[in-house]
Design a protein around this motif. Structure first.
Motif, PDB file in Angstrom:
ATOM      1  N   LEU A 169       1.057  -0.972  -0.021  1.00 15.10           N
ATOM      2  CA  LEU A 169       0.206   0.089   0.138  1.00 15.10           C
ATOM      3  C   LEU A 169       0.961   0.953  -0.242  1.00 15.10           C
ATOM      4  O   LEU A 169       1.573   1.762   0.860  1.00 15.10           O
ATOM      5  N   VAL A 170       0.655   2.127  -0.708  1.00 15.89           N
ATOM      6  CA  VAL A 170       1.529   2.808  -1.172  1.00 15.89           C
ATOM      7  C   VAL A 170       1.075   4.238  -0.948  1.00 15.89           C
ATOM      8  O   VAL A 170      -0.170   4.651  -1.614  1.00 15.89           O
ATOM      9  N   LEU A 171       1.121   5.188   0.251  1.00 13.58           N
ATOM     10  CA  LEU A 171       0.396   6.808   0.203  1.00 13.58           C
ATOM     11  C   LEU A 171       1.246   7.946  -0.549  1.00 13.58           C
ATOM     12  O   LEU A 171       1.898   8.153   0.464  1.00 13.58           O
ATOM     13  N   LEU A 172       0.565   8.622  -1.205  1.00 12.76           N
ATOM     14  CA  LEU A 172       1.214   9.943  -2.434  1.00 12.76           C
ATOM     15  C   LEU A 172       0.673  10.664  -1.941  1.00 12.76           C
ATOM     16  O   LEU A 172      -0.435  10.935  -2.197  1.00 12.76           O
ATOM     17  N   ASP A 173       0.980  11.628  -1.206  1.00 13.13           N
ATOM     18  CA  ASP A 173       0.508  12.933  -1.244  1.00 13.13           C
ATOM     19  C   ASP A 173       0.850  13.905  -1.772  1.00 13.13           C
ATOM     20  O   ASP A 173       1.884  14.285  -1.775  1.00 13.13           O
ATOM     21  N   GLU A 174      -0.034  14.669  -2.173  1.00 12.99           N
ATOM     22  CA  GLU A 174       0.515  15.625  -3.585  1.00 12.99           C
ATOM     23  C   GLU A 174       1.419  15.444  -4.352  1.00 12.99           C
ATOM     24  O   GLU A 174       2.554  16.509  -4.596  1.00 12.99           O
ATOM     25  N   GLU A 183       6.014  16.722 -16.517  1.00 15.61           N
ATOM     26  CA  GLU A 183       6.657  16.428 -14.772  1.00 15.61           C
ATOM     27  C   GLU A 183       5.551  15.610 -14.402  1.00 15.61           C
ATOM     28  O   GLU A 183       4.902  14.328 -13.994  1.00 15.61           O
ATOM     29  N   THR A 184       4.263  16.515 -14.678  1.00 15.46           N
ATOM     30  CA  THR A 184       2.861  16.183 -14.255  1.00 15.46           C
ATOM     31  C   THR A 184       2.304  14.783 -14.853  1.00 15.46           C
ATOM     32  O   THR A 184       1.909  13.640 -14.859  1.00 15.46           O
ATOM     33  N   HIS A 185       2.516  14.920 -16.179  1.00 18.94           N
ATOM     34  CA  HIS A 185       2.130  14.275 -16.807  1.00 18.94           C
ATOM     35  C   HIS A 185       3.302  12.485 -16.533  1.00 18.94           C
ATOM     36  O   HIS A 185       2.591  11.562 -16.669  1.00 18.94           O
ATOM     37  N   ARG A 186       5.006  12.444 -16.103  1.00 19.57           N
ATOM     38  CA  ARG A 186       5.430  11.493 -15.788  1.00 19.57           C
ATOM     39  C   ARG A 186       5.005  11.188 -14.782  1.00 19.57           C
ATOM     40  O   ARG A 186       4.572   9.833 -14.675  1.00 19.57           O
ATOM     41  N   VAL A 187       4.388  11.467 -13.852  1.00 21.85           N
ATOM     42  CA  VAL A 187       3.715  11.579 -12.857  1.00 21.85           C
ATOM     43  C   VAL A 187       2.729  10.243 -12.779  1.00 21.85           C
ATOM     44  O   VAL A 187       2.680   9.065 -12.359  1.00 21.85           O
ATOM     45  N   THR A 188       1.965  11.149 -13.633  1.00 15.87           N
ATOM     46  CA  THR A 188       0.474  10.366 -13.552  1.00 15.87           C
ATOM     47  C   THR A 188       0.513   9.010 -14.858  1.00 15.87           C
ATOM     48  O   THR A 188       0.120   7.937 -14.723  1.00 15.87           O
ATOM     49  N   ALA A 189       1.415   9.059 -15.693  1.00 15.05           N
ATOM     50  CA  ALA A 189       1.851   7.410 -16.437  1.00 15.05           C
ATOM     51  C   ALA A 189       2.299   6.934 -15.763  1.00 15.05           C
ATOM     52  O   ALA A 189       2.194   5.790 -16.116  1.00 15.05           O
ATOM     53  N   LEU A 190       3.474   7.302 -14.730  1.00 16.83           N
ATOM     54  CA  LEU A 190       3.932   6.170 -14.008  1.00 16.83           C
ATOM     55  C   LEU A 190       3.461   5.551 -12.980  1.00 16.83           C
ATOM     56  O   LEU A 190       3.331   4.914 -12.701  1.00 16.83           O
ATOM     57  N   VAL A 191       1.903   6.124 -12.009  1.00 17.18           N
ATOM     58  CA  VAL A 191       1.202   5.471 -11.205  1.00 17.18           C
ATOM     59  C   VAL A 191       0.705   4.808 -11.950  1.00 17.18           C
ATOM     60  O   VAL A 191       0.192   3.282 -11.843  1.00 17.18           O
ATOM     61  N   ASN A 192       0.120   5.128 -13.267  1.00 13.96           N
ATOM     62  CA  ASN A 192      -0.583   3.975 -14.255  1.00 13.96           C
ATOM     63  C   ASN A 192      -0.109   2.836 -13.915  1.00 13.96           C
ATOM     64  O   ASN A 192      -0.153   1.667 -14.434  1.00 13.96           O
ATOM     65  N   SER A 193       1.554   3.261 -14.725  1.00 10.59           N
ATOM     66  CA  SER A 193       1.774   1.652 -14.789  1.00 10.59           C
ATOM     67  C   SER A 193       2.269   0.744 -14.143  1.00 10.59           C
ATOM     68  O   SER A 193       2.612  -0.168 -13.893  1.00 10.59           O
ATOM     69  N   LEU A 194       2.766   1.579 -12.869  1.00  6.65           N
ATOM     70  CA  LEU A 194       2.814   1.004 -11.682  1.00  6.65           C
ATOM     71  C   LEU A 194       1.511   0.070 -10.797  1.00  6.65           C
ATOM     72  O   LEU A 194       1.822  -0.685 -10.705  1.00  6.65           O
ATOM     73  N   ALA A 195       0.863   1.069 -11.753  1.00  3.21           N
ATOM     74  CA  ALA A 195      -0.952   0.143 -10.932  1.00  3.21           C
ATOM     75  C   ALA A 195      -1.217  -1.106 -11.428  1.00  3.21           C
ATOM     76  O   ALA A 195      -1.574  -2.186 -11.736  1.00  3.21           O
ATOM     77  N   ILE A 204      -3.909   8.549  -2.940  1.00  5.55           N
ATOM     78  CA  ILE A 204      -3.350   9.594  -4.007  1.00  5.55           C
ATOM     79  C   ILE A 204      -4.213  10.581  -3.225  1.00  5.55           C
ATOM     80  O   ILE A 204      -4.760  10.577  -3.555  1.00  5.55           O
ATOM     81  N   THR A 205      -3.332  12.222  -3.028  1.00  2.00           N
ATOM     82  CA  THR A 205      -4.132  12.976  -2.574  1.00  2.00           C
ATOM     83  C   THR A 205      -3.867  13.914  -3.581  1.00  2.00           C
ATOM     84  O   THR A 205      -2.818  13.915  -3.906  1.00  2.00           O
ATOM     85  N   GLU A 206      -4.728  14.154  -4.346  1.00  2.00           N
ATOM     86  CA  GLU A 206      -4.157  15.067  -5.461  1.00  2.00           C
ATOM     87  C   GLU A 206      -5.019  17.448  -5.264  1.00  2.00           C
ATOM     88  O   GLU A 206      -6.246  16.357  -5.265  1.00  2.00           O
ATOM     89  N   HIS A 207      -4.756  18.024  -5.406  1.00  2.00           N
ATOM     90  CA  HIS A 207      -5.666  18.771  -6.519  1.00  2.00           C
ATOM     91  C   HIS A 207      -5.171  19.084  -7.365  1.00  2.00           C
ATOM     92  O   HIS A 207      -6.849  19.675  -8.171  1.00  2.00           O
ATOM     93  N   PHE A 213      -8.743  12.463 -12.323  1.00  2.00           N
ATOM     94  CA  PHE A 213      -9.054  11.817 -13.287  1.00  2.00           C
ATOM     95  C   PHE A 213      -8.599  10.804 -14.271  1.00  2.00           C
ATOM     96  O   PHE A 213      -8.993   9.725 -14.632  1.00  2.00           O
ATOM     97  N   ASP A 214      -7.606  11.247 -14.161  1.00  2.00           N
ATOM     98  CA  ASP A 214      -6.188  10.142 -15.025  1.00  2.00           C
ATOM     99  C   ASP A 214      -5.641   8.853 -14.197  1.00  2.00           C
ATOM    100  O   ASP A 214      -5.706   7.820 -14.490  1.00  2.00           O
ATOM    101  N   VAL A 215      -5.725   9.060 -12.894  1.00  2.00           N
ATOM    102  CA  VAL A 215      -4.919   7.856 -12.293  1.00  2.00           C
ATOM    103  C   VAL A 215      -6.311   7.310 -11.522  1.00  2.00           C
ATOM    104  O   VAL A 215      -6.236   5.595 -11.163  1.00  2.00           O
ATOM    105  N   ALA A 216      -7.329   7.566 -10.943  1.00  2.00           N
ATOM    106  CA  ALA A 216      -8.248   7.406 -10.103  1.00  2.00           C
ATOM    107  C   ALA A 216      -9.534   5.932 -10.616  1.00  2.00           C
ATOM    108  O   ALA A 216     -10.017   5.859 -11.534  1.00  2.00           O
TER     109      ALA A 216
END
Ligand SMILES: Nc1ncnc2c1ncn2[C@@H]1O[C@H](COP(=O)(O)OP(=O)(O)OP(=O)(O)O)[C@@H](O)[C@H]1O
Ligand SMILES: [Mg+2]
Length: 256
Positions: A169-174, A183-195, A204-207, A213-216
């Motif tokens: 279980l990974v908790l990512l805070d913003e 950079e934001t795009h890299r993170v969303t792609a990363l989270v999706n590929s890790l998932a 994942i908390t996010e503003h 809507f890309d990852v959840a």
């Protein structure tokens, strides 16, 4: 039905007169990515502090894989497989990117964090570090000093260090706070590929609603410490209370 990886019941944290987290109950399904959204001060970070053992709840219980972890110290919870990011506090600027990941791996494997003892001569750790750096597309930066890489890359190194503890279980805070759109795009792609590896469950908390809507798979909306809504992105998007309380300004964006 699969057992939830995390079962939160009636979780409450009060600071004097402020109820930062108020009677939150939630089951997290293994392998899902659950986004936690809500305005500033909604209680998101406090919720993480309770889950990771940094703070002790005033009331309520937390079960991880069926085991009661309420009030356990952070290192025990982390050992069990719950890991959170720490916003650059753990990065050693004088070391290379690779050495930073090796330090995290060495700590995880229970050896001393003293630099003289670690890593450089330890083959399995080097290989594991390389695998992690590759997963995060950081291979090209492996030999650079962490102090000189971009802010976005540092945050990716931080995620690599979180994954070094082999969390379920990974908790990512913003994770994208302060990042450029690239950079934001890299993170969303990363989270999706890790998932997609099926190895992780993410909170994942996010503003940034684009990221959310890309990852959840599901979204928890917090408001004044409470659960305002919990459901699929579509359900949350359509929820009138959510629109009124929080998403009002982002309505056009959501409607598109
Ligand atoms: N250690 C603390 N002592 C006292 N009050 C606190 C403490 N930590 C948080 N709070 C209060 O608890 C409430 C929730 O804060 P929290 O940081 O959890 O919100 P958040 O949803 O993470 O906000 P943000 O989106 O700004 O990160 C706020 O009113 C905050 O001032
Ligand atoms: Mg916060």
């Amino acid at each position: 039905m699969t057992q939830p990886i995390l079962q939160v019941s009636h979780l409450t944290k009060r600071f004097g007169g402020v109820t930062a987290v108020s009677d939150v109950s939630l089951d997290v399904t293994p392998k899902e990515t659950l986004a936690i959204i809500g305005p500033n001060g909604a209680g998101k970070t406090t919720f993480y502090n309770l889950l990771s053992g940094r703070m002790i709840p005033t009331e309520g219980t937390i079960l991880f894989e069926g085991q009661d972890i309420t009030g356990l110290p952070p290192h025990r919870i982390s050992r069990m497989g719950v890991s959170r990011s720490f916003q650059l506090n753990n990065i050693f600027n004088e070391m290379t990117v690779r050495e930073n990941v090796e330090v995290a791996l060495t700590a995880y494997h229970g050896q001393s964090r003293r630099w003289s003892n670690i890593a450089s001569r330890n083959r399995p750790i080097q290989q594991e570090a390389d695998t992690l750096l590759e997963r995060l597309s950081l291979t090209d930066l492996a030999q650079r000093r962490a102090g000189v890489i971009s802010y976005g890359d540092k945050r990716l190194v931080e995620i690599a260090m979180v994954l070094a503890t082999r969390p379920q279980l990974v908790l990512l805070d913003e994770p994208t706070a302060g990042m450029t759109p690239d950079e934001t795009h890299r993170v969303t792609a990363l989270v999706n590929s890790l998932a997609a590896t099926g190895d992780y469950t993410f909170l994942i908390t996010e503003h940034d609603m684009g990221v959310v809507f890309d990852v959840a798979d599901r979204i928890l909306v917090m408001h004044r410490g409470q659960t305002l809504a919990l459901g699929s992105p579509q359900e949350v998007k359509m929820n009138p209370e959510v629109r009124q309380a929080y998403l009002g300004n982002a309505e056009e964006e959501l409607a598109s």
